[in-house]
Design an enzyme around this catalytic site. Sequence first.
Site, mmCIF file in Angstrom:
data_model
loop_
_atom_site.group_PDB
_atom_site.id
_atom_site.type_symbol
_atom_site.label_atom_id
_atom_site.label_comp_id
_atom_site.label_asym_id
_atom_site.label_seq_id
_atom_site.Cartn_x
_atom_site.Cartn_y
_atom_site.Cartn_z
ATOM 1 N N GLU A 34 21.605 41.660 50.562
ATOM 2 C CA GLU A 34 22.276 42.375 49.474
ATOM 3 C C GLU A 34 22.684 43.771 49.926
ATOM 4 O OE1 GLU A 34 23.820 40.898 46.735
ATOM 5 O OE2 GLU A 34 21.801 40.124 46.365
ATOM 6 N N HIS A 35 23.914 44.152 49.623
ATOM 7 C CA HIS A 35 24.485 45.451 50.005
ATOM 8 C C HIS A 35 24.527 45.607 51.527
ATOM 9 C CE1 HIS A 35 24.863 47.137 45.936
ATOM 10 N NE2 HIS A 35 23.763 46.477 45.673
ATOM 11 N N SER A 68 42.857 34.182 28.138
ATOM 12 C CA SER A 68 41.483 33.787 28.441
ATOM 13 C C SER A 68 40.894 33.035 27.252
ATOM 14 C CB SER A 68 40.623 35.015 28.748
ATOM 15 O OG SER A 68 39.253 34.652 28.770
ATOM 16 N N SER A 126 26.831 39.121 34.703
ATOM 17 C CA SER A 126 25.566 38.558 35.180
ATOM 18 C C SER A 126 25.328 38.829 36.662
ATOM 19 C CB SER A 126 25.555 37.043 34.944
ATOM 20 O OG SER A 126 26.636 36.435 35.631
ATOM 21 N N SER A 129 29.464 37.134 40.094
ATOM 22 C CA SER A 129 30.795 37.309 40.670
ATOM 23 C C SER A 129 31.917 36.605 39.932
ATOM 24 C CB SER A 129 30.806 36.882 42.139
ATOM 25 O OG SER A 129 30.073 37.800 42.887
ATOM 26 N N SER A 130 31.976 36.820 38.626
ATOM 27 C CA SER A 130 33.119 36.286 37.879
ATOM 28 C C SER A 130 34.409 36.974 38.308
ATOM 29 C CB SER A 130 32.896 36.445 36.370
ATOM 30 O OG SER A 130 32.629 37.786 36.038
ATOM 31 N N GLU A 164 40.241 44.190 44.891
ATOM 32 C CA GLU A 164 39.084 44.802 44.214
ATOM 33 C C GLU A 164 38.930 46.265 44.633
ATOM 34 O OE1 GLU A 164 35.238 44.038 41.999
ATOM 35 O OE2 GLU A 164 36.417 42.390 42.769
ATOM 36 N N ASP A 176 31.472 38.303 48.100
ATOM 37 C CA ASP A 176 31.701 37.547 46.868
ATOM 38 C C ASP A 176 32.938 36.669 46.967
ATOM 39 O OD1 ASP A 176 29.530 38.971 46.055
ATOM 40 O OD2 ASP A 176 30.602 40.234 44.616
ATOM 41 N N TYR A 226 27.649 51.869 42.780
ATOM 42 C CA TYR A 226 28.001 51.017 43.924
ATOM 43 C C TYR A 226 28.807 51.828 44.935
ATOM 44 C CZ TYR A 226 29.471 46.644 46.213
ATOM 45 O OH TYR A 226 29.684 45.642 47.117
#
Length: 389
Positions: A34-35, A68, A126, A129-130, A164, A176, A226
């Site tokens: 992670e990271h 959506s 959550s 990674s939506s 992104e 992701d 982040y």
Amino acid sequence: MDKNVLLQQFEEKFGEGGDIRTYFAPGRVNLIGEHTDYNGGHVFPCALTLGIFGIARKREDNKLRLYSANLTDLGIVETSLDDLVPSDAAGWTNYPKGMFWTFARRGYKIEKGMDLLICGDIPNGSGLSSSAALEVLTGLIIKDMNGFDEVTMVDIALFGQYSENNYNGVNSGIMDQFASAMGKKDNAIFLDTNTLEYEYAPIDMPDAKIVITNSKVKHSLVDSAYNQRREQCEAALRILQKNMDIMTLGDLSIAEFEEHKDEIKDLVMQRRAKHAVYENQRTIQAVAALKKGDIAEFGELMNQSHVSLRDDYEVSCGEVDALVDLATSVSGVYGSRITGGGFGGCTVSIVKNEAVDEFKEVVGKGYQEQIGIEAEFYVVDSGDGAKKL
């Protein structure tokens, strides 16, 4: 989600007829690493069977009409290929718009707009990674509908990261988007984020399940924090580069870091760099453990990862720490850790098959008592990457 129901919704919103196509892009869970992805290290995510469906049809004009099915109150959001400017008002549509913008920046001329309906079952906020799934989904749709056959799925992952970073302003790494684009059923991806070399590693755990627990909290500082963590790591790297021939923190062994760490006088910055180095090595060790079938060692490395994310990188929070503490109190749990960007979101745990029900009961009850929130549990399978259906 029923594809036929979504097609019916599409025709109700946008009209019948024409070349209507259906696509899917998965979310992901990162098992460990992670990271590390923006620090030139290794990651170990797998794509999920949860994800986002997209139903699309090319238009004859340059309009983009986006809907959506998860956010029905917003109705159809209309924009055009001439108006690819990010804005708070654009909300979720900034993600698909960013991909059209990125394709254009990469020299791919898109002259016709499209009607697009999306519907996902990734819980919002959550940490599964939506946003990356939506970027990859849109990239695949643009590639397929415009005949950009030379664009590979790795390209789409890179386009998603670029979008992104530069359109949505979050300095994320490649993990992701790569997991969503390149996932493979029953496998996780052991990815060197510095070189993009990768291999599929079978998730061979017949006696255990991957259980994701949703804390149901997402703290608003996630994006700003982040970016701050990334800046701290880059600053630490620049200090170390004065006396070391390294390109990334991921180039360092633990011994090399320990020898040179005191050159980083800022102790917070030093802890950030320590996490990046140690987490990279943990990830390499964890994949080796999985390959030899040592799930206990894999789980212990997950536990160490959480402690490092909590103490050195400081991206956990009280709610998530409570979930991890409760999880590790259950005898059938190999390991548990926060997954995703942090400050809320989900934990990922490896749980013996016979302990899954006890895990849900103990963690669910304890979390409700301590935090006052009802956690959600997903016993997940790894799935394939994005595809046209």
